[in-house]
Design a protein around this motif. Structure first.
Motif, PDB file in Angstrom:
ATOM      1  N   ALA A 159       5.013   5.285   0.858  1.00 12.57           N
ATOM      2  CA  ALA A 159       5.653   4.311  -0.028  1.00 12.57           C
ATOM      3  C   ALA A 159       4.766   3.101  -0.265  1.00 12.57           C
ATOM      4  O   ALA A 159       4.683   2.575  -1.386  1.00 12.57           O
ATOM      5  N   ALA A 160       4.065   2.657   0.765  1.00 11.31           N
ATOM      6  CA  ALA A 160       3.216   1.470   0.638  1.00 11.31           C
ATOM      7  C   ALA A 160       2.053   1.703  -0.312  1.00 11.31           C
ATOM      8  O   ALA A 160       1.741   0.848  -1.146  1.00 11.31           O
TER       9      ALA A 160
ATOM     10  N   GLY B  16     -13.029   4.000  -8.354  1.00 13.52           N
ATOM     11  CA  GLY B  16     -11.803   4.438  -8.995  1.00 13.52           C
ATOM     12  C   GLY B  16     -10.684   3.487  -8.627  1.00 13.52           C
ATOM     13  O   GLY B  16     -10.928   2.388  -8.111  1.00 13.52           O
ATOM     14  N   PHE B  17      -9.446   3.898  -8.862  1.00 14.38           N
ATOM     15  CA  PHE B  17      -8.309   3.032  -8.585  1.00 14.38           C
ATOM     16  C   PHE B  17      -7.783   3.264  -7.164  1.00 14.38           C
ATOM     17  O   PHE B  17      -7.637   4.411  -6.723  1.00 14.38           O
ATOM     18  N   TYR B  18      -7.519   2.150  -6.493  1.00 10.44           N
ATOM     19  CA  TYR B  18      -6.997   2.149  -5.125  1.00 10.44           C
ATOM     20  C   TYR B  18      -5.843   1.150  -5.035  1.00 10.44           C
ATOM     21  O   TYR B  18      -5.737   0.241  -5.857  1.00 10.44           O
ATOM     22  N   PRO B  19      -5.007   1.264  -4.006  1.00 15.59           N
ATOM     23  CA  PRO B  19      -4.012   0.217  -3.778  1.00 15.59           C
ATOM     24  C   PRO B  19      -4.698  -1.130  -3.533  1.00 15.59           C
ATOM     25  O   PRO B  19      -5.795  -1.175  -2.943  1.00 15.59           O
ATOM     26  N   GLY B  20      -4.089  -2.205  -3.983  1.00 11.77           N
ATOM     27  CA  GLY B  20      -4.685  -3.514  -3.798  1.00 11.77           C
ATOM     28  C   GLY B  20      -5.060  -3.780  -2.350  1.00 11.77           C
ATOM     29  O   GLY B  20      -4.281  -3.501  -1.440  1.00 11.77           O
TER      30      GLY B  20
ATOM     31  N   HIS C 220       0.551  -6.068   2.487  1.00 11.82           N
ATOM     32  CA  HIS C 220       1.195  -4.834   2.946  1.00 11.82           C
ATOM     33  C   HIS C 220       0.313  -3.619   2.662  1.00 11.82           C
ATOM     34  O   HIS C 220       0.111  -2.772   3.549  1.00 11.82           O
ATOM     35  N   SER C 221      -0.224  -3.520   1.456  1.00 16.69           N
ATOM     36  CA  SER C 221      -1.086  -2.375   1.155  1.00 16.69           C
ATOM     37  C   SER C 221      -2.420  -2.480   1.907  1.00 16.69           C
ATOM     38  O   SER C 221      -3.009  -1.453   2.271  1.00 16.69           O
TER      39      SER C 221
ATOM     40  N   ALA D 144       0.704  -3.872  13.049  1.00 10.56           N
ATOM     41  CA  ALA D 144       0.692  -4.849  11.960  1.00 10.56           C
ATOM     42  C   ALA D 144       1.356  -4.284  10.710  1.00 10.56           C
ATOM     43  O   ALA D 144       2.095  -4.993  10.007  1.00 10.56           O
ATOM     44  N   PHE D 145       1.105  -2.997  10.425  1.00  5.13           N
ATOM     45  CA  PHE D 145       1.737  -2.378   9.257  1.00  5.13           C
ATOM     46  C   PHE D 145       3.256  -2.341   9.409  1.00  5.13           C
ATOM     47  O   PHE D 145       4.000  -2.648   8.477  1.00  5.13           O
ATOM     48  N   ARG D 146       3.721  -1.982  10.577  1.00  2.94           N
ATOM     49  CA  ARG D 146       5.162  -1.926  10.806  1.00  2.94           C
ATOM     50  C   ARG D 146       5.791  -3.306  10.643  1.00  2.94           C
ATOM     51  O   ARG D 146       6.921  -3.433  10.165  1.00  2.94           O
ATOM     52  N   GLU D 147       5.054  -4.345  11.027  1.00  3.57           N
ATOM     53  CA  GLU D 147       5.570  -5.706  10.889  1.00  3.57           C
ATOM     54  C   GLU D 147       5.833  -6.052   9.434  1.00  3.57           C
ATOM     55  O   GLU D 147       6.903  -6.586   9.101  1.00  3.57           O
ATOM     56  N   THR D 148       4.865  -5.757   8.549  1.00  2.00           N
ATOM     57  CA  THR D 148       5.080  -6.069   7.142  1.00  2.00           C
ATOM     58  C   THR D 148       6.085  -5.111   6.502  1.00  2.00           C
ATOM     59  O   THR D 148       6.799  -5.490   5.569  1.00  2.00           O
TER      60      THR D 148
END
Length: 289
Positions: A168-169, A204-208, A241-242, A282-286
């Protein structure tokens, strides 16, 4: 000259070997890996760099073709940073303009770099993220990240409980143009002009924040403050988050790459394990925020 994205495995043909390129004057060897050899030289009166793909693996053949496509797009729609001019391309050989400058370092995990160099790399990645390439191959996702997450989870490289939130992220994050491989060895610095990144196999395109997460991982091995700067830069742009999701993926990729490789003492593997635990926390925190 357009390169075919995928070709059958075969020996190198005459036009795929820089020694056979008419008029090419071979200079110093710049880099050699298990997939390619890069040399300096002169061709048609100009200083050039020639890259010869030696791997027959379809993944690297496709990446090589993608890099040539990137040079062609840059020529037709120049980005706001300097890029080498493409002089020649065959299916496993390309010749580009040699730009001034040298890499800040050639190690994947370099020692602490000067603050100005770190700033230059972050600024260069910001320029990538701000550019909008024309419609076509460079506007597509650089890789199928949801598929990678599922593959890593199935292999035990990522916690099962985080699979859906990671997917989802990365799918919900605003997409940005990115370099995809911002190694210090893929950069050129002159000390006067702005630092630039070269080698465009993964653009190419990546998540921010994806590029910043990867750069922060590599620099943070010996300079945790540099990783913090990358995270702060991503957060200021609204991509924390990303950034953290991609850091989880990048650490998992590095663990896979380094499993049984390069690290007989195990120190680096242990450090990556610590980074994996911290990145997931850290990911779970955000994700809960």
């Amino acid at each position: 000259m357009q390169v075919t994205p995928s070709v059958p495995d075969r020996p190198l043909a005459g036009d795929d070997v820089f020694e056979h390129l008419p008029g090419f004057q071979l200079g110093e060897r710049l880099r050699a890996t298990d997939k390619a050899v890069t040399v300096a030289g002169r061709w048609r009166g100009e200083e050039v760099v020639a890259k010869q793909l030696t791997s027959t693996d379809r993944h690297w053949v496709k990446r090589f073709a993608h890099e040539v496509t990137a040079y062609q797009v840059f020529a037709a729609s120049p980005p706001p940073w300097r890029t080498p001019r493409l002089h020649y391309a065959a299916q496993r050989l390309l010749v580009i303009q040699r730009l001034p400058g040298a890499p800040p370092h050639t190690d994947r995990y370099p020692p602490r770099l000067p603050e100005a160099t770190v700033t230059g790399m972050i600024d260069a990645l910001a320029a990538f993220a701000a550019w909008q390439p024309p419609a076509g191959p460079l506007r597509k996702p650089a890789t199928d990240l949801p598929a990678r997450i599922r593959r890593y989870t199935a292999a035990g490289d990522l916690p099962v409980d985080d699979q859906h939130t990671l997917v989802a992220a990365v799918t919900a994050a605003p997409a940005q143009f990115g370099h995809g491989d911002p190694l210090p060895s893929n950069a050129l610095s002159t000390g006067n002009d702005p630092l630039i990144f070269i080698d465009f196999e993964f653009v190419g395109f990546y998540p921010g924040g994806a590029d910043l997460a990867l750069l922060g991982l590599w620099l943070g091995r010996h300079d945790p403050a540099a990783e913090q700067r990358c995270a702060q830069t991503a957060a200021a742009a609204g991509h924390l988050h990303s950034y953290r999701a991609m850091r989880v993926l990048w650490v998992a990729r590095e663990q896979r790459l380094y499993h049984g490789l390069f690290d007989t003492a195990g120190d680096h593997r242990q450090w990556l394990g610590v980074q994996a635990t911290a990145a997931i926390a850290a990911f779970r925190e955000t994700a809960r925020a």
